[in-house]
Write a protein that holds these residues in place. Structure first.
Motif, PDB file in Angstrom:
ATOM      1  N   GLY A   1      47.157  20.366  25.488  1.00 23.40           N
ATOM      2  CA  GLY A   1      47.369  18.946  26.344  1.00 23.40           C
ATOM      3  C   GLY A   1      48.375  19.354  27.382  1.00 23.40           C
ATOM      4  N   SER A   2      49.018  20.231  27.213  1.00 26.44           N
ATOM      5  CA  SER A   2      50.424  20.710  28.264  1.00 26.44           C
ATOM      6  C   SER A   2      49.895  20.791  29.727  1.00 26.44           C
ATOM      7  CB  SER A   2      51.024  21.920  27.800  1.00 26.44           C
ATOM      8  OG  SER A   2      52.227  22.244  28.720  1.00 26.44           O
ATOM      9  N   TYR A   3      50.605  20.499  30.590  1.00 28.23           N
ATOM     10  CA  TYR A   3      50.213  20.638  32.069  1.00 28.23           C
ATOM     11  C   TYR A   3      50.181  22.325  32.454  1.00 28.23           C
ATOM     12  CZ  TYR A   3      51.117  15.858  32.876  1.00 28.23           C
ATOM     13  OH  TYR A   3      51.152  14.496  33.015  1.00 28.23           O
ATOM     14  N   MET A   4      49.119  22.660  33.152  1.00 27.53           N
ATOM     15  CA  MET A   4      48.842  23.873  33.510  1.00 27.53           C
ATOM     16  C   MET A   4      49.779  24.388  34.656  1.00 27.53           C
ATOM     17  SD  MET A   4      46.380  24.758  31.468  1.00 27.53           S
ATOM     18  CE  MET A   4      45.189  26.271  32.115  1.00 27.53           C
ATOM     19  N   THR A   5      50.119  25.420  34.788  1.00 27.54           N
ATOM     20  CA  THR A   5      51.021  26.006  35.930  1.00 27.54           C
ATOM     21  C   THR A   5      50.493  27.026  36.520  1.00 27.54           C
ATOM     22  OG1 THR A   5      53.430  26.395  36.627  1.00 27.54           O
ATOM     23  CG2 THR A   5      52.340  27.414  34.532  1.00 27.54           C
ATOM     24  N   SER A   6      50.861  27.620  37.519  1.00 26.64           N
ATOM     25  CA  SER A   6      50.144  28.743  38.575  1.00 26.64           C
ATOM     26  C   SER A   6      50.945  29.962  37.853  1.00 26.64           C
ATOM     27  CB  SER A   6      50.906  28.645  39.807  1.00 26.64           C
ATOM     28  OG  SER A   6      52.350  28.228  40.077  1.00 26.64           O
ATOM     29  N   MET A   7      50.007  30.993  38.063  1.00 27.37           N
ATOM     30  CA  MET A   7      50.369  32.422  37.797  1.00 27.37           C
ATOM     31  C   MET A   7      49.466  33.242  38.573  1.00 27.37           C
ATOM     32  SD  MET A   7      50.150  34.123  34.148  1.00 27.37           S
ATOM     33  CE  MET A   7      49.041  35.206  34.013  1.00 27.37           C
ATOM     34  N   TYR A   8      50.079  34.464  38.868  1.00 25.33           N
ATOM     35  CA  TYR A   8      49.214  35.389  39.649  1.00 25.33           C
ATOM     36  C   TYR A   8      48.952  36.669  38.588  1.00 25.33           C
ATOM     37  CZ  TYR A   8      49.881  33.639  44.317  1.00 25.33           C
ATOM     38  OH  TYR A   8      49.838  32.747  45.451  1.00 25.33           O
ATOM     39  N   GLY A   9      47.785  37.450  38.689  1.00 26.84           N
ATOM     40  CA  GLY A   9      47.342  38.593  38.031  1.00 26.84           C
ATOM     41  C   GLY A   9      48.159  39.753  38.457  1.00 26.84           C
ATOM     42  N   ALA A  10      48.001  40.830  37.764  1.00 28.55           N
ATOM     43  CA  ALA A  10      48.041  42.291  38.581  1.00 28.55           C
ATOM     44  C   ALA A  10      47.825  42.512  39.993  1.00 28.55           C
ATOM     45  CB  ALA A  10      48.051  43.279  37.457  1.00 28.55           C
ATOM     46  N   LYS A  11      48.459  43.309  40.662  1.00 29.88           N
ATOM     47  CA  LYS A  11      48.176  43.342  41.973  1.00 29.88           C
ATOM     48  C   LYS A  11      46.734  44.535  41.873  1.00 29.88           C
ATOM     49  CE  LYS A  11      51.444  44.352  45.151  1.00 29.88           C
ATOM     50  NZ  LYS A  11      52.487  44.851  46.110  1.00 29.88           N
ATOM     51  N   ARG A  12      45.759  44.442  42.648  1.00 28.89           N
ATOM     52  CA  ARG A  12      44.654  45.018  42.867  1.00 28.89           C
ATOM     53  C   ARG A  12      44.887  46.231  43.658  1.00 28.89           C
ATOM     54  NH1 ARG A  12      40.575  40.280  44.030  1.00 28.89           N
ATOM     55  NH2 ARG A  12      40.894  39.052  42.299  1.00 28.89           N
TER      56      ARG A  12
END
Length: 91
Positions: free
Chosen positions: A21-32
């Motif tokens: 139930g915590s808020y979702m935050t942003s994240m980037y994956g590994a560089k392609r």
């Protein structure tokens, strides 16, 4: 100091983790290979405190945003909502 991300994540702080139930935050994956990075929403509790608190529960940002905006669009285009909005504006 929190890491600063460039780009847009309009649902950060609005979407919630399905597990804790915590808020979702942003994240980037590994560089392609082509230099781009995939965007994800990730559990904020996991992001800040690790796996001992929750699981990542990664959701691809493109998928989540598309689904949420599709549902909002559907609600806003319903006749009931449109009639109510029109009535409030006219009042």
């Amino acid at each position: 100091m929190p890491r600063q991300y460039s780009g847009t994540f309009p649902l950060t702080g609005l979407s919630k983790c399905p597990e804790c139930g915590s808020y979702m935050t942003s994240m980037y994956g590994a560089k392609r290979k082509d230099g781009t990075k995939k965007r994800y929403y990730v559990c904020g509790l996991y992001h800040n405190n690790g796996r001992s608190m929750c699981n990542p529960n990664l959701i691809p940002a493109d998928f989540l945003e598309k689904e949420v905006f599709k549902r909002i669009s559907g609600v806003l285009s319903s006749n009931i909502i449109m009639n109510e909005l029109t009535q409030r504006i006219n009042d």
